[in-house]
Design a protein around this motif. Structure first.
Motif, mmCIF file in Angstrom:
data_model
loop_
_atom_site.group_PDB
_atom_site.id
_atom_site.type_symbol
_atom_site.label_atom_id
_atom_site.label_comp_id
_atom_site.label_asym_id
_atom_site.label_seq_id
_atom_site.Cartn_x
_atom_site.Cartn_y
_atom_site.Cartn_z
ATOM 1 N N CYS A 7 0.749 -0.959 -0.399
ATOM 2 C CA CYS A 7 0.161 -0.103 0.326
ATOM 3 C C CYS A 7 0.823 1.493 0.373
ATOM 4 O O CYS A 7 1.834 1.884 1.111
ATOM 5 C CB CYS A 7 -1.124 0.139 1.162
ATOM 6 S SG CYS A 7 -1.968 1.292 0.658
ATOM 7 N N GLU A 8 1.012 1.805 -1.112
ATOM 8 C CA GLU A 8 1.634 2.994 -1.371
ATOM 9 C C GLU A 8 1.371 4.812 -0.706
ATOM 10 O O GLU A 8 0.679 4.753 -1.705
ATOM 11 C CB GLU A 8 2.447 3.265 -2.845
ATOM 12 C CG GLU A 8 3.803 3.457 -2.877
ATOM 13 C CD GLU A 8 4.367 3.813 -4.363
ATOM 14 O OE1 GLU A 8 5.043 4.996 -4.065
ATOM 15 O OE2 GLU A 8 3.638 3.129 -4.930
ATOM 16 N N ILE A 9 1.600 4.700 -0.375
ATOM 17 C CA ILE A 9 1.781 6.215 0.553
ATOM 18 C C ILE A 9 3.416 7.516 -0.010
ATOM 19 O O ILE A 9 3.503 6.901 -0.364
ATOM 20 C CB ILE A 9 1.981 6.311 1.363
ATOM 21 C CG1 ILE A 9 0.648 5.304 2.494
ATOM 22 C CG2 ILE A 9 0.751 8.245 1.784
ATOM 23 C CD1 ILE A 9 -0.496 5.462 2.433
ATOM 24 N N LYS B 129 -0.994 10.065 6.158
ATOM 25 C CA LYS B 129 -1.218 9.255 5.624
ATOM 26 C C LYS B 129 -1.245 8.517 5.858
ATOM 27 O O LYS B 129 -1.978 7.113 5.848
ATOM 28 C CB LYS B 129 -0.763 9.650 4.734
ATOM 29 C CG LYS B 129 -1.081 10.892 3.660
ATOM 30 C CD LYS B 129 -0.931 11.361 2.834
ATOM 31 C CE LYS B 129 -1.267 12.194 2.682
ATOM 32 N NZ LYS B 129 -0.118 13.552 0.378
ATOM 33 N N LEU B 130 -0.525 7.496 6.478
ATOM 34 C CA LEU B 130 0.270 6.206 7.150
ATOM 35 C C LEU B 130 -0.941 5.216 7.590
ATOM 36 O O LEU B 130 -0.722 4.871 8.437
ATOM 37 C CB LEU B 130 1.628 6.278 7.239
ATOM 38 C CG LEU B 130 2.583 6.148 6.834
ATOM 39 C CD1 LEU B 130 4.552 6.376 7.223
ATOM 40 C CD2 LEU B 130 2.426 4.777 5.662
ATOM 41 N N ALA C 16 -4.046 4.616 7.189
ATOM 42 C CA ALA C 16 -4.005 3.695 6.008
ATOM 43 C C ALA C 16 -3.674 2.671 7.341
ATOM 44 O O ALA C 16 -4.052 1.532 6.719
ATOM 45 C CB ALA C 16 -3.024 3.661 5.330
ATOM 46 N N HIS D 8 -5.293 -0.086 9.394
ATOM 47 C CA HIS D 8 -6.449 -0.467 10.096
ATOM 48 C C HIS D 8 -6.374 -0.721 11.524
ATOM 49 O O HIS D 8 -5.816 -1.602 12.298
ATOM 50 C CB HIS D 8 -6.471 -2.198 9.274
ATOM 51 C CG HIS D 8 -7.723 -2.160 9.676
ATOM 52 N ND1 HIS D 8 -8.229 -3.228 11.291
ATOM 53 C CD2 HIS D 8 -9.095 -2.998 9.081
ATOM 54 C CE1 HIS D 8 -9.685 -3.556 11.247
ATOM 55 N NE2 HIS D 8 -10.583 -3.706 10.117
ATOM 56 N N ASP E 242 1.194 -4.818 9.106
ATOM 57 C CA ASP E 242 1.015 -3.602 8.734
ATOM 58 C C ASP E 242 2.429 -2.977 9.383
ATOM 59 O O ASP E 242 2.625 -3.086 10.324
ATOM 60 C CB ASP E 242 0.140 -2.266 9.160
ATOM 61 C CG ASP E 242 -1.013 -2.356 8.373
ATOM 62 O OD1 ASP E 242 -1.355 -3.457 8.125
ATOM 63 O OD2 ASP E 242 -2.197 -1.836 8.947
#
Length: 144
Positions: A25-27, A48-49, A52, A54, A89
């Motif tokens: 999952c690229e930010i 932003k991280l 993302a 959960h 994650d």
């Protein structure tokens, strides 16, 4: 990222079976200029991280000050993560690292190396090391 980075990451990611998978999952990194406020940039990237992640996932921050696991220790960690039954994650910071907020959110910190490595290589090294640890748990000959 250059195509060789994507190809390298995918080469390892596709080797996992259904009992363990690796997804990216690229930010995108914030733009940096000569006079940029890097503290604010790191905060924006970290926001932003954090968005993302959960809330029930196990979070591990890649950090030079983290645990420097050898391959067998990483395999044991992977087994623990799988036994725990939660998704994991892995947070990779931008060029200026992760914010304190991200580091505090993490359940643990992992150091791949005390060296400063190019960001594109981190993806490939991370994927390869996770695959190597997984192959140990599967008694797959890759590790030898």
């Amino acid at each position: 990222m250059p195509s060789w980075v994507e190809q390298g990451f995918q080469d390892y990611a596709k080797r996992f079976t259904s009992n363990c998978s690796l997804e990216l999952c690229e930010i995108p990194a914030e733009k940096r200029t000569k006079n940029a406020d890097t503290t604010r940039i790191v905060e924006r990237e970290s926001e932003k991280l954090m968005a993302a992640i959960h809330p029930y996932h196990h979070v591990i921050a890649l950090d030079v000050k983290g645990h420097a696991w050898n391959t067998e220790q990483l395999a044991a960690e992977l087994k623990n993560w799988q036994t725990d039954g939660r998704h994991v994650d892995l947070l990779i910071g931008g060029p200026d690292g992760l914010s304190k907020t991200c580091l505090q959110k993490a359940h643990s910190r992992w150091s791949l190396s005390p060296l400063t490595l190019p960001h594109p290589l981190i993806r490939i090294i991370l994927a390869e090391q996770l695959y190597r640890a997984w192959s140990i748990l599967q008694n797959h000959p890759y590790h030898r």
